[in-house]
Design an enzyme around this catalytic site. Structure first.
Site, PDB file in Angstrom:
ATOM      1  N   HIS A  58       0.947  -1.146   0.251  1.00 29.11           N
ATOM      2  CA  HIS A  58       0.321   0.387  -0.188  1.00 29.11           C
ATOM      3  C   HIS A  58       1.161   1.174   0.309  1.00 29.11           C
ATOM      4  CE1 HIS A  58      -4.521  -1.356  -0.232  1.00 29.11           C
ATOM      5  NE2 HIS A  58      -4.075  -2.537   1.157  1.00 29.11           N
ATOM      6  N   ASP A  87      -0.858   7.028  -3.512  1.00 30.28           N
ATOM      7  CA  ASP A  87      -0.912   7.075  -4.305  1.00 30.28           C
ATOM      8  C   ASP A  87      -1.017   7.863  -5.182  1.00 30.28           C
ATOM      9  OD1 ASP A  87      -1.647   4.326  -3.322  1.00 30.28           O
ATOM     10  OD2 ASP A  87      -3.775   4.746  -2.260  1.00 30.28           O
TER      11      ASP A  87
END
Length: 377
Positions: free
Chosen positions: A128, A157
């Protein structure tokens, strides 16, 4: 709705994923692109608060079905851009990898969004945002002297991921339109995050950055580039780096007589921070706003997510809008001649599927065959 935006007329095929890939597809749609999202069977219809799924129509397809794969390959002949965010090798195993699609459409720009990238020893590992920015040196640089603290998922992200994917897709689109040759865009969050750290690595190489948290110019170490708590418990931010701005900070805060140390004397920074902290605790956030906001101090109140949409500057610029009863950031950046628009909110899967496929050149007989065969609902 009349479609606006600089990407009006561009067709994008998006294979459903999470994180930066749908965010990138949302941005392309806001800028006028016609985006079809291919969703997995069983996926829940998005609620209005899934604003990252706005702006495109969705078709549910089982990509393990050969007929569904054939439909995707046909759609790619009308597309200029494809976006996928699976682990490396997944699309190839489905028969929808870039080698196959580029044979069908040599002008295609095939965007691949991953954390670790398409190759390298970690490319098959789960991860992540926090992991990707950890590997680049970014996470080490955020937080307190006690521990690293993740900066939400903005850096990996969206900053290191979606923004680099979009820039790569648009650069590839320009190249494809001028040469007729498409290509694969390998957008890895580790690569993008490292690229975002260019200034920090430059300062480190020039011995103007210490490889520790909380003691540098931009990481909260400087007393004039930090946040301070006010008497009411709220916080403010100051960023008075330049000498003239720092001088104004001293004047507005009443600290001129208390700060005898030179601004850039690092050994004095801890003591200077204590002085500023004591000063800023003497007034409320609103009182400091009245004194400093709109001046060259380089000042802003630290607003919560609920407060930010109601600030006069954000209201004046319409930085936030209402979409289906949900407060959402408006499209950015702004275009003078071809403004971005949000054409629709999050759509239920299959809504307008027949019309969508016709718009993309799929014949009516084939559409009806797909429906009767249960491939398309």
């Amino acid at each position: 709705m009349t479609v606006s935006g600089p990407l009006s007329g561009v067709k994008v095929l998006e294979f459903a994923g999470i994180g930066p890939a749908p965010f990138a597809a949302m941005m392309l749609s806001d800028m006028g692109a016609d985006v079809i999202r291919i969703e997995r069977p069983g996926a829940k219809d998005p609620t209005p608060d899934r604003i990252d799924l706005r702006g495109r129509r969705t078709i549910t397809l089982d990509l393990k079905d050969a007929v569904a794969v054939a439909l995707c390959l046909e759609l790619c002949t009308s597309a200029e851009i494809v976006i996928e965010g699976g682990r490396p090798g997944v699309m190839e195993r489905l028969g929808l990898g870039p080698e196959v699609m580029l044979v069908r459409n040599p002008k295609l720009v095939y965007g691949r969004m991953t954390g670790w990238g398409q190759f390298g020893p970690l490319n098959q590992a789960a991860g992540h945002d926090i992991n990707y920015i950890a590997l680049t040196g970014a996470l080490h640089s955020f937080g307190t002297t006690d521990k690293p603290v993740p900066p939400l998922n903005l850096v990996g992200d969206y900053g290191g991921g979606a923004m680099f994917l979009i820039s790569g897709l648009l650069a590839g689109l320009i190249h494809a339109r001028s040469t007729g040759l498409g290509q694969v865009v390998d957008a890895a969050m580790t690569d993008g995050t490292a690229y975002l750290l260019t200034l920090c690595y430059s300062l480190l190489a020039g011995k103007r950055w210490v490889d520790q948290r909380g003691i540098n110019l931009l990481d909260g170490g400087a007393p004039f580039y930090d946040t301070y708590q006010c008497s009411d418990g709220h916080w403010i931010s100051v960023g008075s780096i330049e000498p003239q701005f720092y001088s104004l900070l001293l004047e507005k805060s009443g600290a001129t007589e208390l700060m005898s140390q030179p601004q850039m004397e690092r050994s004095a920074w801890p003591e200077m921070k204590q002085t500023f902290a004591a000063i800023f605790r003497t007034k409320t956030r609103d009182e400091w706003c009245a004194l400093m906001e709109g001046t060259d101090v380089c000042f802003a109140p630290v607003l919560s997510l609920r407060e930010a949409p109601h600030h006069p500057h954000n209201i004046a610029r319409q930085t936030f809008i209402e979409l289906d009863g949900v407060t959402t950031p408006a499209p950015a950046p702004r275009f003078s001649a071809t403004p971005s628009t949000i054409r629709i909110g999050p759509c239920t899967a299959g809504q307008g599927a027949r019309e969508t496929l016709r718009d993309w050149g799929i014949s009516t007989p084939w559409i009806e065959e797909l429906v009767s065969g249960g491939i398309l609902s």
